[in-house]
Design a protein around this motif. Structure first.
Motif: not given
Length: 339
Positions: A207-225
């Motif tokens: 759709a040419g739209e950005p994705i929303r990532i809910f981790n505050n942009g904190d790559v060091e303390n990223d979400l794990y799944r």
């Protein structure tokens, strides 16, 4: 492995896991009754596409109905006399439970109560039901094991799944119904749920739209799944179907984790999805990204111990996200005819 003279009732048969389980059983020559209300929580056309594939099997019977409708549930039991019941019908989604709590009470509590009552009045060999890794809440001890304390759910969805486990235990105790609960960990794959992140990210790209990532942009303390591929979920499920818990002087109820036992950072998962989609399309793919705070009800990490599952049926999930996401993107581009 399967007893072909037995009838399997699968609720949520037009859903993601329900479809793949039903197909697996039908391929083995089993008789499968599918019950689903075909609600519009996500694209009904995808549910109908799954259902059409199941209708190709002679041994498949579909009943449109809602598990929160007691008459519909009892009608399915009275008409088809199932030996094994797999309750996968539920209102899914952590964030949606904050927006629309009513449907969670209706489906996940009243609906599951109706299933338990039906199994009480029409005894079955085994009831298997979907719980969720969300019951672990913000547990910090990893990996999560089935004996962990899980009395602090952080979303209504998680609370309903924990309630399912308590309800199932009680009915198993009172009426000696053999019951198994399955704590699924972030299931993904072809024909999956559009409300899941990997599916939504792919839609946003086209759709040419950005994705929303809910981790505050904190790559060091990223979400794990603990992302678990659909084939691994189904393999664990079918093995457990044939080994109902025994009373042995106790309560014939148990729960199992079904997860990949290999949690991935969300950002690594996204990068792998970009590469898989790039291979499918034959070009470089990079998602536009917007970083936002973690949403209420989300948990920082999920990580399954699969020791109990492996001990019970000799299986643990092992599909890598590279393999699983490649199968997803190949399917997605073919199904939606995008390039």
């Amino acid at each position: 492995m399967f007893e072909k003279n037995k009838t399997y009732l699968i609720t949520g048969a037009a859903g993601f896991i329900g479809y793949f389980l039903a197909r697996r059983l039908l391929e083995q020559g089993c008789r499968v009754i599918g019950l689903d209300n075909l609600n519009d929580y996500y694209d009904v056309n995808l549910k109908k596409a799954r259902l059409e594939k199941l209708r190709n099997y002679e041994q498949f019977i579909f009943m449109k109905g809602d598990i929160s409708d007691k008459e519909a549930v009892f009608g399915a039991f009275e008409t088809h006399e199932p030996h094994i019941v797999v309750n996968l019908a539920a209102q899914a989604g952590v964030r949606y439970s904050i927006e629309n709590p009513d449907v969670y009470i209706q489906s996940n509590l009243i609906g599951f109560y109706n299933i338990l009552e039906a199994c009480r009045h029409h005894p079955v060999d085994h009831l298997v039901y979907a719980s969720s890794s969300s019951v672990y809440g913000e547990n910090e001890k990893v990996p999560f094991t089935e004996t962990d304390f899980v009395d602090h759910p952080v979303s209504l969805y998680a609370a309903t799944k924990k309630s399912n486990e308590l309800m199932a235990y009680t009915y198993s105790h009172l009426y000696k119904i053999p019951v198994t609960g399955l704590r699924f960990f972030t299931v993904y794959g072809p024909m999956g749920r559009p409300d899941m992140a990997y599916f939504g990210f792919t839609q946003k790209y086209f759709a040419g739209e950005p994705i929303r990532i809910f981790n505050n942009g904190d790559v060091e303390n990223d979400l794990y799944r603990d992302f678990t591929y659909i084939d691994d979920i189904v393999e664990g499920l079918v093995r457990l179907l044939e080994v109902p818990p025994m009373a042995d002087g106790g309560v014939p109820h148990t729960v199992f984790n079904i997860g990949n036992h290999r949690p991935e950072k969300l950002m690594d998962f996204i990068e792998t999805l970009e590469k898989a989609l790039g291979r499918t399309l034959g070009r470089e793919v990079l998602f536009k990204k917007v970083f936002e705070p973690i949403k209420p009800g989300d948990v920082p990490a999920t990580f399954a111990s699969t020791d109990r599952l492996e001990k019970a049926v000799g299986f643990k999930p092992s599909t890598s996200i590279e393999e699983g996401l490649q199968k997803f993107t190949d399917w997605y581009c073919e199904y939606y005819q995008v390039k």
